[in-house]
Scaffold this active site. Structure first.
Site, PDB file in Angstrom:
ATOM      1  N   ARG A  13     -36.956 -12.997  43.561  1.00 33.21           N
ATOM      2  CA  ARG A  13     -37.026 -14.462  43.439  1.00 33.21           C
ATOM      3  C   ARG A  13     -36.444 -14.908  42.091  1.00 33.21           C
ATOM      4  O   ARG A  13     -35.313 -15.367  42.025  1.00 33.21           O
ATOM      5  CB  ARG A  13     -38.486 -14.915  43.625  1.00 33.21           C
ATOM      6  CG  ARG A  13     -38.661 -16.409  43.836  1.00 33.21           C
ATOM      7  CD  ARG A  13     -38.690 -17.224  42.563  1.00 33.21           C
ATOM      8  NE  ARG A  13     -39.693 -16.783  41.601  1.00 33.21           N
ATOM      9  CZ  ARG A  13     -39.723 -17.228  40.340  1.00 33.21           C
ATOM     10  NH1 ARG A  13     -38.842 -18.094  39.917  1.00 33.21           N
ATOM     11  NH2 ARG A  13     -40.636 -16.785  39.491  1.00 33.21           N
ATOM     12  N   ASP A  14     -37.172 -14.696  41.018  1.00 33.26           N
ATOM     13  CA  ASP A  14     -36.691 -15.114  39.697  1.00 33.26           C
ATOM     14  C   ASP A  14     -35.368 -14.413  39.375  1.00 33.26           C
ATOM     15  O   ASP A  14     -34.434 -14.995  38.819  1.00 33.26           O
ATOM     16  CB  ASP A  14     -37.750 -14.754  38.636  1.00 33.26           C
ATOM     17  CG  ASP A  14     -37.691 -15.620  37.397  1.00 33.26           C
ATOM     18  OD1 ASP A  14     -36.618 -16.175  37.125  1.00 33.26           O
ATOM     19  OD2 ASP A  14     -38.704 -15.733  36.696  1.00 33.26           O
ATOM     20  N   HIS A 205     -45.878 -13.971  32.062  1.00 32.23           N
ATOM     21  CA  HIS A 205     -44.539 -13.963  32.685  1.00 32.23           C
ATOM     22  C   HIS A 205     -43.545 -14.188  31.538  1.00 32.23           C
ATOM     23  O   HIS A 205     -43.347 -15.324  31.105  1.00 32.23           O
ATOM     24  CB  HIS A 205     -44.501 -15.090  33.722  1.00 32.23           C
ATOM     25  CG  HIS A 205     -43.202 -15.311  34.413  1.00 32.23           C
ATOM     26  ND1 HIS A 205     -42.994 -15.019  35.746  1.00 32.23           N
ATOM     27  CD2 HIS A 205     -42.026 -15.840  33.983  1.00 32.23           C
ATOM     28  CE1 HIS A 205     -41.763 -15.355  36.101  1.00 32.23           C
ATOM     29  NE2 HIS A 205     -41.152 -15.857  35.042  1.00 32.23           N
ATOM     30  N   HIS A 207     -39.858 -13.938  29.756  1.00 31.78           N
ATOM     31  CA  HIS A 207     -38.403 -13.736  29.790  1.00 31.78           C
ATOM     32  C   HIS A 207     -38.003 -13.069  28.469  1.00 31.78           C
ATOM     33  O   HIS A 207     -38.742 -13.114  27.486  1.00 31.78           O
ATOM     34  CB  HIS A 207     -37.696 -15.069  30.041  1.00 31.78           C
ATOM     35  CG  HIS A 207     -37.789 -15.492  31.490  1.00 31.78           C
ATOM     36  ND1 HIS A 207     -36.787 -15.240  32.404  1.00 31.78           N
ATOM     37  CD2 HIS A 207     -38.778 -16.093  32.184  1.00 31.78           C
ATOM     38  CE1 HIS A 207     -37.162 -15.688  33.596  1.00 31.78           C
ATOM     39  NE2 HIS A 207     -38.369 -16.218  33.493  1.00 31.78           N
ATOM     40  N   CYS A 238     -33.812 -19.066  34.929  1.00 37.66           N
ATOM     41  CA  CYS A 238     -34.151 -20.248  35.711  1.00 37.66           C
ATOM     42  C   CYS A 238     -32.948 -21.169  35.693  1.00 37.66           C
ATOM     43  O   CYS A 238     -32.384 -21.433  34.627  1.00 37.66           O
ATOM     44  CB  CYS A 238     -35.379 -20.934  35.102  1.00 37.66           C
ATOM     45  SG  CYS A 238     -35.769 -22.476  35.944  1.00 37.66           S
ATOM     46  N   ASN A 247     -36.182 -11.738  33.161  1.00 34.78           N
ATOM     47  CA  ASN A 247     -37.557 -11.350  32.823  1.00 34.78           C
ATOM     48  C   ASN A 247     -37.543  -9.989  32.149  1.00 34.78           C
ATOM     49  O   ASN A 247     -36.565  -9.251  32.228  1.00 34.78           O
ATOM     50  CB  ASN A 247     -38.383 -11.212  34.112  1.00 34.78           C
ATOM     51  CG  ASN A 247     -38.551 -12.526  34.815  1.00 34.78           C
ATOM     52  OD1 ASN A 247     -37.669 -12.952  35.554  1.00 34.78           O
ATOM     53  ND2 ASN A 247     -39.662 -13.188  34.588  1.00 34.78           N
TER      54      ASN A 247
HETATM   55  P1  HMG Z   1     -36.837 -33.651  45.689  1.00 34.51           P
HETATM   56  O1  HMG Z   1     -35.385 -33.989  45.848  1.00 34.51           O
HETATM   57  O2  HMG Z   1     -37.612 -34.361  44.632  1.00 34.51           O
HETATM   58  O3  HMG Z   1     -37.616 -33.758  47.054  1.00 34.51           O
HETATM   59  O4  HMG Z   1     -36.941 -32.073  45.461  1.00 34.51           O
HETATM   60  P2  HMG Z   1     -37.767 -34.921  48.069  1.00 34.51           P
HETATM   61  O5  HMG Z   1     -39.157 -34.774  48.625  1.00 34.51           O
HETATM   62  O6  HMG Z   1     -37.350 -36.240  47.481  1.00 34.51           O
HETATM   63  O7  HMG Z   1     -36.707 -34.525  49.228  1.00 34.51           O
HETATM   64  C1  HMG Z   1     -35.295 -34.564  49.017  1.00 34.51           C
HETATM   65  C2  HMG Z   1     -34.632 -33.581  49.948  1.00 34.51           C
HETATM   66  O8  HMG Z   1     -35.076 -32.252  49.680  1.00 34.51           O
HETATM   67  C3  HMG Z   1     -34.932 -33.852  51.418  1.00 34.51           C
HETATM   68  O9  HMG Z   1     -33.806 -33.394  52.150  1.00 34.51           O
HETATM   69  C4  HMG Z   1     -36.073 -32.915  51.699  1.00 34.51           C
HETATM   70  O10 HMG Z   1     -36.180 -32.552  53.041  1.00 34.51           O
HETATM   71  C5  HMG Z   1     -35.679 -31.688  50.857  1.00 34.51           C
HETATM   72  P3  HMG Z   1     -32.634 -34.416  52.633  1.00 34.51           P
HETATM   73  O11 HMG Z   1     -33.352 -35.445  53.449  1.00 34.51           O
HETATM   74  O12 HMG Z   1     -32.040 -34.987  51.357  1.00 34.51           O
HETATM   75  O13 HMG Z   1     -31.691 -33.541  53.382  1.00 34.51           O
HETATM   76  N1  HMG Z   1     -36.823 -30.863  50.458  1.00 34.51           N
HETATM   77  C6  HMG Z   1     -36.931 -29.568  50.736  1.00 34.51           C
HETATM   78  N2  HMG Z   1     -36.108 -28.699  51.376  1.00 34.51           N
HETATM   79  C7  HMG Z   1     -36.549 -27.432  51.485  1.00 34.51           C
HETATM   80  N3  HMG Z   1     -37.717 -26.986  50.986  1.00 34.51           N
HETATM   81  C8  HMG Z   1     -38.553 -27.814  50.340  1.00 34.51           C
HETATM   82  C9  HMG Z   1     -38.165 -29.185  50.213  1.00 34.51           C
HETATM   83  N4  HMG Z   1     -38.748 -30.259  49.627  1.00 34.51           N
HETATM   84  C10 HMG Z   1     -37.920 -31.290  49.796  1.00 34.51           C
HETATM   85  N5  HMG Z   1     -39.693 -27.364  49.845  1.00 34.51           N
HETATM   86  C11 HMG Z   1     -37.921 -29.941  45.118  1.00 34.51           C
HETATM   87  C12 HMG Z   1     -38.153 -31.452  45.119  1.00 34.51           C
HETATM   88  C13 HMG Z   1     -39.111 -29.284  44.437  1.00 34.51           C
HETATM   89  C14 HMG Z   1     -37.816 -29.437  46.546  1.00 34.51           C
HETATM   90  C15 HMG Z   1     -36.620 -29.663  44.355  1.00 34.51           C
HETATM   91  O14 HMG Z   1     -36.739 -30.205  43.072  1.00 34.51           O
HETATM   92  C16 HMG Z   1     -36.299 -28.196  44.244  1.00 34.51           C
HETATM   93  O15 HMG Z   1     -35.992 -27.539  45.208  1.00 34.51           O
HETATM   94  N6  HMG Z   1     -36.325 -27.655  42.994  1.00 34.51           N
HETATM   95  C17 HMG Z   1     -36.026 -26.269  42.730  1.00 34.51           C
HETATM   96  C18 HMG Z   1     -37.184 -25.668  42.020  1.00 34.51           C
HETATM   97  C19 HMG Z   1     -36.963 -24.172  41.771  1.00 34.51           C
HETATM   98  O16 HMG Z   1     -36.837 -23.416  42.713  1.00 34.51           O
HETATM   99  N7  HMG Z   1     -36.939 -23.782  40.480  1.00 34.51           N
HETATM  100  C20 HMG Z   1     -36.859 -22.397  40.108  1.00 34.51           C
HETATM  101  C21 HMG Z   1     -38.173 -21.698  40.322  1.00 34.51           C
HETATM  102  S1  HMG Z   1     -39.390 -22.030  39.057  1.00 34.51           S
HETATM  103  C22 HMG Z   1     -39.039 -20.894  37.804  1.00 34.51           C
HETATM  104  O17 HMG Z   1     -38.062 -20.209  37.861  1.00 34.51           O
HETATM  105  C23 HMG Z   1     -40.016 -20.743  36.680  1.00 34.51           C
HETATM  106  C24 HMG Z   1     -40.914 -19.527  36.829  1.00 34.51           C
HETATM  107  O18 HMG Z   1     -40.155 -18.323  36.972  1.00 34.51           O
HETATM  108  C25 HMG Z   1     -41.841 -19.396  35.611  1.00 34.51           C
HETATM  109  C26 HMG Z   1     -41.090 -19.443  34.273  1.00 34.51           C
HETATM  110  O19 HMG Z   1     -40.236 -18.559  34.030  1.00 34.51           O
HETATM  111  O20 HMG Z   1     -41.371 -20.371  33.537  1.00 34.51           O
HETATM  112  C27 HMG Z   1     -41.806 -19.640  38.076  1.00 34.51           C
HETATM  113 MG    MG Z   2     -39.347 -17.155  35.339  1.00 37.61          MG
END
Ligand code: HMG
Ligand code: MG
Length: 301
Positions: A13-14, A205, A207, A238, A247
């Site tokens: 994932r990450d 967690h 990095h 990210c 990480n």
């Molecule tokens: P949004 O645009 O605010 O959502 O996205 P919305 O509710 O306004 O919907 C807009 C569109 O997105 C719509 O589609 C929804 O259906 C779709 P359209 O009508 O335009 O075709 N949608 C989705 N599609 C699939 N799956 C869903 C979903 N929700 C809405 N769940 C959202 C909000 C959170 C989905 C968006 O901002 C997003 O996908 N962000 C990506 C977040 C991400 O994956 N980040 C990386 C992981 S976190 C990380 O790496 C940190 C971590 O490792 C810890 C650390 O290191 O700190 C965990």
């Molecule tokens: Mg991370």
């Protein structure tokens, strides 16, 4: 008997969410099967997020459906909202993770909402998860520094962490998202969180952008933390934290823990095979020091 430390493998994932060229589902599946063979018992399979935002994680639900299920192995999908959770539930996922941040700016960039709004979405996810007996893990990003706001107050980290736990997350993983932390600052974050919560519900967690992840994990061990996230071959980053590297590698974490007398349950030779396979697929030199030493020793024998 040696004390067990849980490793949560976040490589699929990450590790892969930031790759320029997304891997195929078959390649992602092979990686996860290699990790299972190496003895990892908790593995993040992918994220049910918008494929427009993170195309690398597209079809994570379909990938989950293809994996062998074993009650002893936790296969986790990230689900930031109910839509994501419903995709995970439809394929029978038993554990999901929700993710927010200690920084307002990072929450906006990463999940397109404020911290408070993220909790409103998580309330729906957690209520539905509880109704279906699905475990929920929580993540707090930017526990030390934020790429947009700079230094983050440890009290703010503790507040968000406690809120996730009280909402129903069985464990909260504290994300040092951009890898700038040093152990003195990590100590202050744990001190703030441990004043509110027991160490048994917290995870680290880290990095490794500045090569400090192992030092930060040692600091965390000293403060009683016994769950760490890591990524095979140090993959990761990210998409919303430019310049942040992967990480801590699972290989280096294994070395630290096993040399300190902790049990990890890993088969090191199989772990190294998994690490070599994914490095070859990505055509990437593995940054793990342990991996370099391991293969040097093997070739010298
Ligand atoms: P949004 O645009 O605010 O959502 O996205 P919305 O509710 O306004 O919907 C807009 C569109 O997105 C719509 O589609 C929804 O259906 C779709 P359209 O009508 O335009 O075709 N949608 C989705 N599609 C699939 N799956 C869903 C979903 N929700 C809405 N769940 C959202 C909000 C959170 C989905 C968006 O901002 C997003 O996908 N962000 C990506 C977040 C991400 O994956 N980040 C990386 C992981 S976190 C990380 O790496 C940190 C971590 O490792 C810890 C650390 O290191 O700190 C965990
Ligand atoms: Mg991370």
């Amino acid at each position: 008997m040696s004390e067990f430390v849980k490793i949560v493998e976040v490589g699929p994932r990450d590790g892969l969410q930031n790759e320029k060229v997304p891997l195929t589902l078959a390649q992602r599946k092979t990686l996860i099967l290699d990790l299972i063979a190496a003895g990892l018992k908790s593995i993040e399979v992918g994220s049910c997020v918008s494929a427009k935002w993170v195309p690398q994680m597209a079809h994570s639900d379909a990938l989950y459906a293809q994996l062998p299920k074993d009650p002893d192995i936790g296969l986790v999908l990230l689900t930031p909202n109910l839509k994501g959770f419903e995709s995970a539930l439809a394929v029978g996922c038993q554990e999901v993770a929700v993710f927010t941040a200690a920084s307002e700016s990072f929450a906006r960039k990463n999940i397109n909402c404020s911290i408070d709004e993220s909790f409103e979405k998580f309330a729906d996810v957690i209520a539905t998860a509880q109704a279906h007996h699905v475990k929920v893990r929580g993540y707090v990003s930017c526990i030390v520094d934020c790429p947009y706001e700079g230094a983050i107050d440890p009290q703010q980290v503790a507040k968000v962490t406690k809120r996730l736990y009280e909402m129903g997350c069985y464990e909260v993983s504290l994300g040092e998202t951009i890898g700038t932390a040093t152990p003195d600052r990590v100590k202050k974050v744990w001190n703030a969180c441990l004043a509110e919560l027991d160490s048994s519900v917290l995870a680290g967690h880290f990095h490794n952008t500045y090569g400090m992840a192992i030092a930060n994990i040692y600091q965390s061990l000293e403060q009683g933390i016994r769950v760490f996230d890591s990524s095979i071959a140090g993959l990761g980053g990210c998409p919303y934290a430019k310049g942040a590297s992967g990480n801590v590698s699972t290989e280096d974490l294994y070395y630290l823990l096993s040399k300190m007398g902790f049990d990890t349950g890993l088969n090191i030779n199989k772990l190294m095979q998994a690490s070599r396979n994914i490095s070859q697929v990505l055509n990437r030199q593995n940054p793990s020091h342990y991996a370099a030493a391991y293969w040097q020793m093997q070739s010298a024998e």
